[in-house]
Design an enzyme around this catalytic site. Structure first.
Site, PDB file in Angstrom:
ATOM      1  N   THR A 115       0.897  -1.240  -0.080  1.00 19.89           N
ATOM      2  CA  THR A 115      -0.350  -0.034   0.083  1.00 19.89           C
ATOM      3  C   THR A 115       0.621   0.699   0.256  1.00 19.89           C
ATOM      4  O   THR A 115       2.560   1.411   0.572  1.00 19.89           O
ATOM      5  CB  THR A 115      -0.993   0.234   1.143  1.00 19.89           C
ATOM      6  N   HIS A 116       0.798   2.273  -0.948  1.00 17.26           N
ATOM      7  CA  HIS A 116       1.489   3.644  -0.607  1.00 17.26           C
ATOM      8  C   HIS A 116       0.241   4.731   0.388  1.00 17.26           C
ATOM      9  O   HIS A 116       0.344   5.834   0.708  1.00 17.26           O
ATOM     10  CB  HIS A 116       0.658   4.275  -1.955  1.00 17.26           C
ATOM     11  N   LYS A 156      -2.736   2.681   7.101  1.00 20.14           N
ATOM     12  CA  LYS A 156      -2.507   1.477   6.856  1.00 20.14           C
ATOM     13  C   LYS A 156      -1.050   1.252   7.120  1.00 20.14           C
ATOM     14  O   LYS A 156      -0.692   0.155   7.798  1.00 20.14           O
ATOM     15  CB  LYS A 156      -2.702   0.910   5.437  1.00 20.14           C
ATOM     16  N   ASP A 169      -7.959  -5.515   1.429  1.00 19.25           N
ATOM     17  CA  ASP A 169      -8.042  -4.324   0.357  1.00 19.25           C
ATOM     18  C   ASP A 169      -9.800  -4.917   1.945  1.00 19.25           C
ATOM     19  O   ASP A 169     -10.019  -5.874   2.689  1.00 19.25           O
ATOM     20  CB  ASP A 169      -8.791  -5.405  -0.714  1.00 19.25           C
ATOM     21  N   SER A 170      -9.699  -3.646   2.063  1.00 15.54           N
ATOM     22  CA  SER A 170     -10.850  -3.453   2.995  1.00 15.54           C
ATOM     23  C   SER A 170     -12.259  -1.855   3.162  1.00 15.54           C
ATOM     24  O   SER A 170     -12.000  -1.687   1.827  1.00 15.54           O
ATOM     25  CB  SER A 170     -10.198  -2.991   4.108  1.00 15.54           C
ATOM     26  N   TYR A 197     -14.152   5.916   7.209  1.00 20.48           N
ATOM     27  CA  TYR A 197     -15.505   5.926   8.230  1.00 20.48           C
ATOM     28  C   TYR A 197     -15.326   5.849   9.891  1.00 20.48           C
ATOM     29  O   TYR A 197     -16.904   5.474   9.817  1.00 20.48           O
ATOM     30  CB  TYR A 197     -16.315   4.719   7.035  1.00 20.48           C
ATOM     31  N   ASP A 198     -14.358   5.793   9.900  1.00 18.21           N
ATOM     32  CA  ASP A 198     -14.127   5.351  11.654  1.00 18.21           C
ATOM     33  C   ASP A 198     -14.840   6.312  12.102  1.00 18.21           C
ATOM     34  O   ASP A 198     -15.889   5.921  13.045  1.00 18.21           O
ATOM     35  CB  ASP A 198     -12.381   5.897  11.702  1.00 18.21           C
ATOM     36  N   LYS A 242      -8.775   1.247  18.680  1.00 18.69           N
ATOM     37  CA  LYS A 242      -9.086  -0.135  17.621  1.00 18.69           C
ATOM     38  C   LYS A 242      -7.898  -1.097  17.027  1.00 18.69           C
ATOM     39  O   LYS A 242      -8.373  -1.848  16.007  1.00 18.69           O
ATOM     40  CB  LYS A 242      -8.647   1.906  16.346  1.00 18.69           C
ATOM     41  N   HIS A 279     -11.273  -4.949  12.009  1.00 17.37           N
ATOM     42  CA  HIS A 279     -11.110  -5.664  11.137  1.00 17.37           C
ATOM     43  C   HIS A 279      -9.949  -6.613  10.764  1.00 17.37           C
ATOM     44  O   HIS A 279      -9.936  -7.128   9.824  1.00 17.37           O
ATOM     45  CB  HIS A 279     -11.988  -5.112   9.910  1.00 17.37           C
TER      46      HIS A 279
END
Length: 199
Positions: free
Chosen positions: A9-10, A14, A69-70, A154-155, A179, A184
């Site tokens: 990921t960039h 994350k 991917d989430s 969306y947190d 968190k 997830h």
């Protein structure tokens, strides 16, 4: 001696989140960011897109590669935004616009029907070609308005289940440690643990 594993990921948020999750369970692994070309994510499932990214990172770096991917899946919207969570308001990938559009779409939906899940699918691809996919699901519901400065995406509107009645908070109001212990991604990573143990 620490072993490196690349996160495909960039997104610096994350990378930091995965680093903290991994450090808690596998301090011998060091998560490094991916600096190679970004592949086209043309899959229509979380698993397909995670594998596309992990394969590209493993091929580019020669390291074991993780890719997540989430997204947020809203029940009343038939599971949308789902794989389109990052682009829900258009191709600009504007997190605030995505959140505002989702709130607007649910503005007339009563609280009992605002159930949703954060879903994380993690792919692990090894340089030798072996591939593994795991999933983590974090159930909850969506608040009527954003609240809290923490997290990202969306947190600020996601209210996880299993909180004390009358003291529910959005993930935007949680600490990073809270968190990272319950999300997830943490749940998917827990499922990934036995596979990482074999590295």
């Amino acid at each position: 001696m620490s072993r490196r594993i690349v996160l495909a990921t960039h997104n610096p948020h994350k990378v930091e989140e995965f680093h903290e999750i991994v450090r808690a369970t596998r301090p011998d692994l060091t998560v490094v960011g991916y600096d190679g070309p970004e592949p086209v994510e043309d899959g229509v499932t979380f698993a397909a897109n995670a594998l596309i990214k992990a394969r590209a990172a493993a091929a580019h770096t020669g390291l074991p590669a993780l890719a997540d991917d989430s997204g947020i899946c809203v029940d009343v919207l038939g599971g949308s935004p789902g794989v389109f969570s990052a682009y829900w308001a258009g191709h600009r990938k504007d997190a605030r616009a995505n959140l505002d559009l989702l709130l607007d779409q649910l503005s007339d939906v009563a609280d009992p029907h605002r159930t949703a899940q954060f879903v994380s699918t993690i792919a692990l691809v090894l340089p030798g070609g072996a591939e593994h996919v795991v999933e983590g699901v974090w159930p909850g519901r969506l608040a009527a308005a954003a609240d809290g400065p923490g997290g990202f995406g969306y947190d600020p509107i996601f209210v996880p289940d299993d909180q004390p009645r009358g003291a529910e908070r959005t993930v935007g109001q949680w600490s990073a440690a809270e968190k990272n212990a319950a999300s997830h991604r943490a749940r998917a990573f827990e499922a990934l643990g036995p596979l990482l143990a074999a590295l």
